[in-house]
Design an enzyme around this catalytic site. Structure first.
Site, PDB file in Angstrom:
ATOM      1  CD  GLU A 168      -1.537  -2.335   1.904  1.00 43.23           C
ATOM      2  OE1 GLU A 168      -0.304  -2.591   1.969  1.00 43.23           O
ATOM      3  OE2 GLU A 168      -2.413  -3.107   2.320  1.00 43.23           O
TER       4      GLU A 168
ATOM      5  CD  GLU B  47      -0.692  -5.760  13.657  1.00 46.34           C
ATOM      6  OE1 GLU B  47      -0.452  -4.591  14.031  1.00 46.34           O
ATOM      7  OE2 GLU B  47      -0.489  -6.135  12.490  1.00 46.34           O
TER       8      GLU B  47
ATOM      9  CE  LYS C  25       1.320  -7.646   5.236  1.00 41.53           C
ATOM     10  NZ  LYS C  25       2.627  -7.334   5.791  1.00 41.53           N
TER      11      LYS C  25
HETATM   12  C1  G6Q Z   1       2.399  -3.301  13.256  1.00 45.10           C
HETATM   13  C2  G6Q Z   1       2.370  -4.118  12.056  1.00 45.10           C
HETATM   14  C3  G6Q Z   1       1.837  -3.422  10.832  1.00 45.10           C
HETATM   15  C4  G6Q Z   1       2.850  -2.521  10.130  1.00 45.10           C
HETATM   16  C5  G6Q Z   1       2.323  -2.181   8.739  1.00 45.10           C
HETATM   17  C6  G6Q Z   1       3.228  -1.240   7.984  1.00 45.10           C
HETATM   18  O1  G6Q Z   1       2.843  -3.668  14.311  1.00 45.10           O
HETATM   19  O2  G6Q Z   1       3.587  -4.686  11.867  1.00 45.10           O
HETATM   20  O3  G6Q Z   1       0.670  -2.693  11.090  1.00 45.10           O
HETATM   21  O4  G6Q Z   1       3.079  -1.378  10.880  1.00 45.10           O
HETATM   22  O5  G6Q Z   1       2.127  -3.354   7.997  1.00 45.10           O
HETATM   23  O6  G6Q Z   1       4.489  -1.787   7.847  1.00 45.10           O
HETATM   24  P1  G6Q Z   1       5.691  -0.925   7.321  1.00 45.10           P
HETATM   25  O7  G6Q Z   1       5.946   0.141   8.314  1.00 45.10           O
HETATM   26  O8  G6Q Z   1       6.835  -1.872   7.165  1.00 45.10           O
HETATM   27  O9  G6Q Z   1       5.260  -0.337   5.998  1.00 45.10           O
END
Ligand code: G6Q
Length: 542
Positions: free
Chosen positions: A213, A354, A505
């Site tokens: 994203e 989470e 994913k």
């Molecule tokens: C949080 C998760 C998840 C993560 C996002 C964005 O603890 O790991 O919400 O923050 O998937 O990941 P990136 O910061 O690597 O883009």
């Protein structure tokens, strides 16, 4: 020691104890003890917690604390602060507490003090924020920056957006901050609508710098900016990155001098106080950001050193576990009576669910109790005019956390009194309800009496803080972080991984080419998935 949680003596004692007090009504518990409402409270580091309206007795608390001890909570707290690799499934330390350690404090990871590097990044963030805020940092065409857009998702979005909304009162009016997270193009389109690219700064926030994203939105934003400003050179003035992946950032075209790093021992949902908070710092300024960190740190120190029975995050966590596992109340409503905290429930949803939405222990065994409650909520008083009906009279019981502040940041007349009267009254109504006799005494028509009865006995916590400031926000967030930690420690799960988000994913990356390929793809999913893919491919042809 017993092998499984539910076999532990303290757990069994709580099961027996529950059977003994299950029928007690909060009305009786309060009637029996005139001091309950002042005794079952805890006032520490500027946060007042009234937990008297929970379905507990002194014995409940004692047994919960014993359970925490039997589960090794004190050792687990020490292990986190010590930098042990407690996130075992990712083989990582969990050191968000180091992000708010004061300069000069030492936290060793593999013999290396991590605190100096934290402050080095904070200093670079502060210098950059000051430049943007003062208008010294100019866009490619020489205009000053008026708009800051954070592109990130999950932990790289929810903390920053929550903090920006929470601290708007302290934010400079010279800049507006916006947040783009969704791969739905509507998000970027609406966030950039009407903005002059020459006055816009994009912060690409991504720990991994590989998230679908974020990378998709960042590329689209870069393409649009280059098209509008007419040169690739504009990227250097309009894009900065927050990441642990220096190589990925360089590949994207952002110079190392415009990158603010952090380490893999900061989990995404625990990162709003790392450089992921750059948008917050630009909005409120470095001094307020540091005050927020000081608030986090004050709660960290309290969590680390206060005895379990007088420890705010421990108590909050144990009460949540009691409601969830022994009383069977599987959700938690977080109800801030403060409009600035409108994104706080969403933030806590990720932090809690989470972290603790896991079904196996650190040993890979099935957890023998229900883990994370489902967290949801809205600011009061708005929620009172919608879902509170269910909270008061529904068949399910929803424990509530009411959060309020003594002073209004944006006062109008005596409106704050109205707000707080509602908070206080809601907790009272939930606990005590209204009996049939009371309803009858009001002269209610007999056929309407059952509709107007409130059973009460619905648990809540009331959390009161003096004023919503950067510092108190830091305390509140750390309070919930450590409450989540407490619960995870008792369930014996890894609160710091998130394998549950991976499968979707992986499957999406398989479906993307199947939606986009020019040739009809050979589909080998189930019949429903195959049909959905075919239907999408034929869009416009139905
Ligand atoms: C949080 C998760 C998840 C993560 C996002 C964005 O603890 O790991 O919400 O923050 O998937 O990941 P990136 O910061 O690597 O883009």
């Amino acid at each position: 020691m017993s092998k499984t949680l539910t076999d532990r003596p303290a757990w069994q004692a709580l099961v027996d104890h529950h059977a003994g007090i299950a029928k007690h009504h909060l009305r009786d518990l309060f009637a029996e003890d005139a001091t309950r409402g002042t005794r079952m409270t805890l006032d520490a580091v500027g946060v007042y917690l009234d937990y008297s309206k929970n379905r507990i007795t002194d014995k409940t608390l004692k047994l919960l604390v014993t359970l925490a001890e039997e589960c090794g909570l004190p050792d687990k707290i020490a292990a986190m602060f010590r930098g042990d690799r407690i996130n075992t499934t990712e083989n990582r330390a969990v050191l968000h507490v180091a992000l708010r350690a004061p300069r000069g404090e030492k936290i060793l990871l593999d013999g290396h003090d991590v605190v100096p590097a934290v402050h080095e990044v904070l200093d670079r963030m502060a210098a950059f924020s000051d430049k943007v805020r003062s208008g010294q940092w100019l866009g490619y065409t020489g205009k000053r920056i008026r708009h800051v857009i954070n592109i990130g998702i999950g932990g790289s979005d929810l903390g920053p957006v929550m903090a920006y909304e929470a601290l708007r009162h302290y934010a400079t009016p010279e800049l507006d901050c916006r947040f783009v997270s969704n791969v739905d193009s509507t998000d970027l389109t609406e966030a950039t609508r009407g903005l002059d690219a020459a006055e816009t700064l994009f912060i690409v926030s991504s720990k991994t710098f590989t998230t679908l994203e974020t990378m998709t939105n960042a590329k689209a934003a870069r393409d649009a900016l280059v098209a509008q400003l007419g040169s690739e050179d504009a990227v250097a003035r309009h894009f900065v990155a927050v990441s642990t992946n220096a190589e990925g950032v360089a590949k994207f075209g952002i110079a190392p001098s415009n990158m603010f790093g952090f380490e893999d021992w900061v989990g995404g949902r625990y990162s709003m106080d790392s450089s992921i908070g750059l948008s917050t710092m630009i909005a409120v300024g470095p001094a307020h950001f540091r005050a927020m960190l000081a608030g986090f740190h004050a709660m960290d120190e309290h969590f680390r050193s206060a005895p379990l029975a007088g420890n705010l995050p421990v108590l909050l966590g144990l009460l949540s576990l009691w409601n969830n596992d022994f009383l069977g109340f599987s959700t938690l409503a977080v109800l801030p009576y403060e409009q600035y905290l409108k994104r706080f429930p969403a933030y806590l949803q990720q932090l809690t669910m989470e972290s603790n939405g896991k079904h196996v222990t650190l040993d890979g065994e099935h957890v023998h109790a229900d883990t994370s409650p489902i967290v949801w909520g809205e600011p009061g008083t708005n929620g009172q005019h919608s879902f509170y009906q269910l909270i008061h009279q529904g068949t399910r019981i929803v424990p509530c956390d009411f959060i309020g502040f003594m002073t209004a940041l944006a006062p109008i007349g005596r409106q704050h009194d109205l707000l707080m009267a509602n908070l206080i009254a809601q907790a009272e109504a939930l606990a005590f309800g209204k009996t049939a006799q009371q309803v009858e005494a009001e002269g209610t028509a007999p056929e309407l009496v059952p509709h107007r009865v409130f059973e009460g006995n619905r648990p809540s916590n009331t959390i009161l803080v003096d004023t919503l400031t950067p510092e108190s926000l830091g305390k509140l967030v750390a309070l919930y972080e450590h409450s989540v930690f407490t619960q995870g420690a008792i369930w014996g799960i890894d609160s710091f991984d998130q394998w549950g988000v991976e499968l979707g994913k992986q499957l999406a990356s398989k479906v993307i080419p199947e939606l986009q390929s020019a040739q009809e793809p050979g589909l080998a999913h189930d019949s429903s998935t195959n049909a959905l893919i075919r239907r999408y491919r034929q869009r416009g042809r139905h």
